[in-house]
Scaffold this motif. Structure first.
Motif, PDB file in Angstrom:
ATOM      1  N   ILE A 416       1.010  -1.142   0.192  1.00 55.41           N
ATOM      2  CA  ILE A 416      -0.248  -0.712  -0.434  1.00 55.41           C
ATOM      3  C   ILE A 416       0.910   1.195  -0.045  1.00 55.41           C
ATOM      4  O   ILE A 416       2.547   0.875   0.799  1.00 55.41           O
ATOM      5  N   GLU A 417       0.787   1.975  -1.074  1.00 60.42           N
ATOM      6  CA  GLU A 417       1.402   3.246  -1.184  1.00 60.42           C
ATOM      7  C   GLU A 417       0.910   4.274  -0.560  1.00 60.42           C
ATOM      8  O   GLU A 417      -0.573   4.438  -0.868  1.00 60.42           O
ATOM      9  N   LEU A 418       1.421   4.940   0.574  1.00 53.96           N
ATOM     10  CA  LEU A 418       0.781   6.114   1.334  1.00 53.96           C
ATOM     11  C   LEU A 418       1.515   7.443   0.457  1.00 53.96           C
ATOM     12  O   LEU A 418       2.226   7.827  -0.153  1.00 53.96           O
ATOM     13  N   GLU A 419       0.481   8.546   0.695  1.00 57.33           N
ATOM     14  CA  GLU A 419       0.842   9.662  -0.090  1.00 57.33           C
ATOM     15  C   GLU A 419       1.621  10.559   1.122  1.00 57.33           C
ATOM     16  O   GLU A 419       1.887  11.599   0.463  1.00 57.33           O
ATOM     17  N   THR A 420       1.742  10.210   2.607  1.00 56.18           N
ATOM     18  CA  THR A 420       2.129  11.274   2.789  1.00 56.18           C
ATOM     19  C   THR A 420       2.872  10.211   4.607  1.00 56.18           C
ATOM     20  O   THR A 420       1.685   9.227   4.431  1.00 56.18           O
ATOM     21  N   PRO A 421       3.719  10.309   5.267  1.00 55.72           N
ATOM     22  CA  PRO A 421       4.837   9.142   6.033  1.00 55.72           C
ATOM     23  C   PRO A 421       3.505   9.744   7.113  1.00 55.72           C
ATOM     24  O   PRO A 421       2.777  10.696   7.392  1.00 55.72           O
ATOM     25  N   VAL A 422       2.949   8.276   8.118  1.00 51.34           N
ATOM     26  CA  VAL A 422       2.724   7.878   9.343  1.00 51.34           C
ATOM     27  C   VAL A 422       3.304   8.186  10.549  1.00 51.34           C
ATOM     28  O   VAL A 422       4.483   7.265   9.995  1.00 51.34           O
ATOM     29  N   ASN A 423       2.675   8.336  11.633  1.00 50.90           N
ATOM     30  CA  ASN A 423       4.121   7.862  12.593  1.00 50.90           C
ATOM     31  C   ASN A 423       3.303   6.742  13.073  1.00 50.90           C
ATOM     32  O   ASN A 423       4.268   6.301  13.376  1.00 50.90           O
ATOM     33  N   ASN A 424       2.300   6.077  13.368  1.00 49.93           N
ATOM     34  CA  ASN A 424       2.355   4.662  13.394  1.00 49.93           C
ATOM     35  C   ASN A 424       0.954   3.946  12.718  1.00 49.93           C
ATOM     36  O   ASN A 424      -0.075   5.038  12.475  1.00 49.93           O
TER      37      ASN A 424
END
Length: 442
Positions: A416-424
């Motif tokens: 899964i490709e995310l548009e922005t980084p996530v913390n957790n």
């Protein structure tokens, strides 16, 4: 409602390409090195989308929001604003609908409602939002949940808070606080069993420090049954419950309680002792599992059988970083400091398979109290790995990709490709088989 279809990467079925994709988990991925997979549709990609339940959601915690993603499609269905507090802990409730958010230092507890409601043979999706039920208490710390019964232990005064999960959707609902007789402030824990009784830790006030030495039953009215079963130990830390049984970790072994109001001590087996790192102070349980799994920092993982009152060492080593059950409790999963994931049969304790995968670092627990650190490690929120019935979701080091592994063979079936980084990441929702889109009036 913010919606976006995220980039979907797919797997090739040719053996050569499968081998290459399998090896990509051994490559350190950074922001400049993003996994690119072929865009043509193939059977393995379709298998993941077809096998995962439409009701599984990934809750992506960013700096200022919780983004709710439908796991099989990669679609962000809701984005809810959130102001996070350093050290705040998140727990998925038994139904999968809510996240309980505990701010120990600030004394605040609130609930994020994913809106995903399980009606056993079908589901409903409502708007994701923060639930109206929230409360303040003195150092709320340990969280336990079983069969929709949530108990939060308050270190600041030794009280407990009971939350009926089904009532959280009622706007006027407020959890019930039990101020327990003859208790004092301590770093404790409590559970609620299927018979409606609570069991909580108590401290011997003749002993120094803030760690408890015994547990006692408490009835539904909050009356303490002043009997510790003759069991008093040096220290208690770690707790889990599956409805029929509750277990507390201690320097002398496992304190076991049940719905018949029995209280027993399963004594340490060879290797376990009261030295730091050598006793079972972190425990996992699941409503659908007959067994519990407990960690000793220096010695690995032990399976607890409450029926036979036996302990068994199923993994040896001082390198366990985190552990969790999958959604339905059939698998117990741990991962180690060298990024190896181990999958065990939760019924037998037998290791089924292992694989090394690049995993994002667990956020550091700096600037939190010792007790808060201990609690976070005990519950082990697994903020970088979550699980549904059939799949593991692993946050990559770059934090803009989530690798999907099939639990039974640890094959990497999707990214899964995310548009922005996530913390957790956390997980919400549930899994059901069959027709998932039936029309229902309730």
């Amino acid at each position: 409602m913010k919606q976006s279809i995220l980039k979907i990467s797919v797997f090739a079925v040719a053996f050569g390409l499968f081998t290459a994709c399998s090896n990509d988990d051994n490559i350190i991925v950074d922001d400049e090195s993003i996994i690119e997979e072929p865009s043509d549709t193939d059977s393995e990609e379709l298998e993941f989308q077809d096998m995962e339940s439409d009701w599984v959601r990934l809750s992506l915690l960013t700096d200022d929001s919780i983004d709710l993603m439908q796991a099989d499609s990669g679609e962000i269905t809701y984005s809810v604003d959130a102001v996070f507090v350093e050290g705040e802990s998140f727990y998925t409730t038994n139904s999968g609908r809510y996240l309980a958010a505990i701010d120990r230092a600030g004394g605040q507890v609130r609930f994020f409602d994913s809106g995903i409601s399980n009606h056993e043979d079908h589901g409903h999706e409502y708007e994701a939002q923060w639930a109206s039920a929230e409360f303040s208490s003195l150092l709320p710390t340990h969280y336990t949940g079983s069969e929709g019964d949530i108990v939060i232990f308050n270190d600041g005064d030794g009280s407990i808070v009971y939350v009926d999960e089904e009532s959280l959707e009622i706007p006027s609902y407020q959890p019930e606080v039990y101020m327990l007789e003859n208790t004092v402030a301590h770093h404790g824990a409590a559970v609620r069993l299927d018979n409606g009784m609570f069991v909580a830790t108590f401290k011997n006030t003749d002993e120094a420090g803030g760690i408890p030495q015994m547990v006692k039953f408490i009835d539904e009215e909050g009356t303490v049954i002043d009997d510790n079963g003759g069991i008093e130990v040096e220290s208690i830390h770690g707790v889990a419950v599956n409805g029929d049984y509750g277990v507390f970790g201690s320097t002398d072994g496992i304190i076991l309680v049940d719905t018949e109001t029995n209280m027993d001590l399963i004594e340490n087996i060879e290797g376990l002792n009261a030295d730091s790192g050598n006793w079972l102070a972190s425990i996992k349980g699941h409503d659908e599992s007959d067994h519990f799994f407990a960690r000793a920092g220096n010695l690995g993982v032990f399976m607890i059988d409450p029926e036979t009152k036996e302990l068994a060492n199923i993994y040896s080593g001082d390198d366990v970083s985190g552990d969790l059950f999958n959604f339905d409790g059939h698998y117990y999963i741990l991962y180690t400091s060298d990024n190896t994931i181990h999958v065990f049969d939760a019924e037998t304790g037998t290791e089924l398979i292992s694989r090394t995968v690049e995993i994002a670092n667990i956020p550091e627990l700096a600037n939190t109290t010792e007790a808060s650190n201990a609690n976070a490690l005990d519950e082990d929120l697994s903020p970088v790995i979550v699980s549904s019935d059939k799949f593991l979701y692993v946050l990559a080091p770059n934090r803009v990709q989530i690798k999907v592994l099939q639990i039974e063979n640890l094959e990497h079936v999707h990214t899964i490709e995310l548009e922005t980084p996530v913390n957790n990441i956390k997980i919400n929702g549930f899994s059901i088989e069959g027709d998932q889109d039936a029309e229902h009036d309730h």
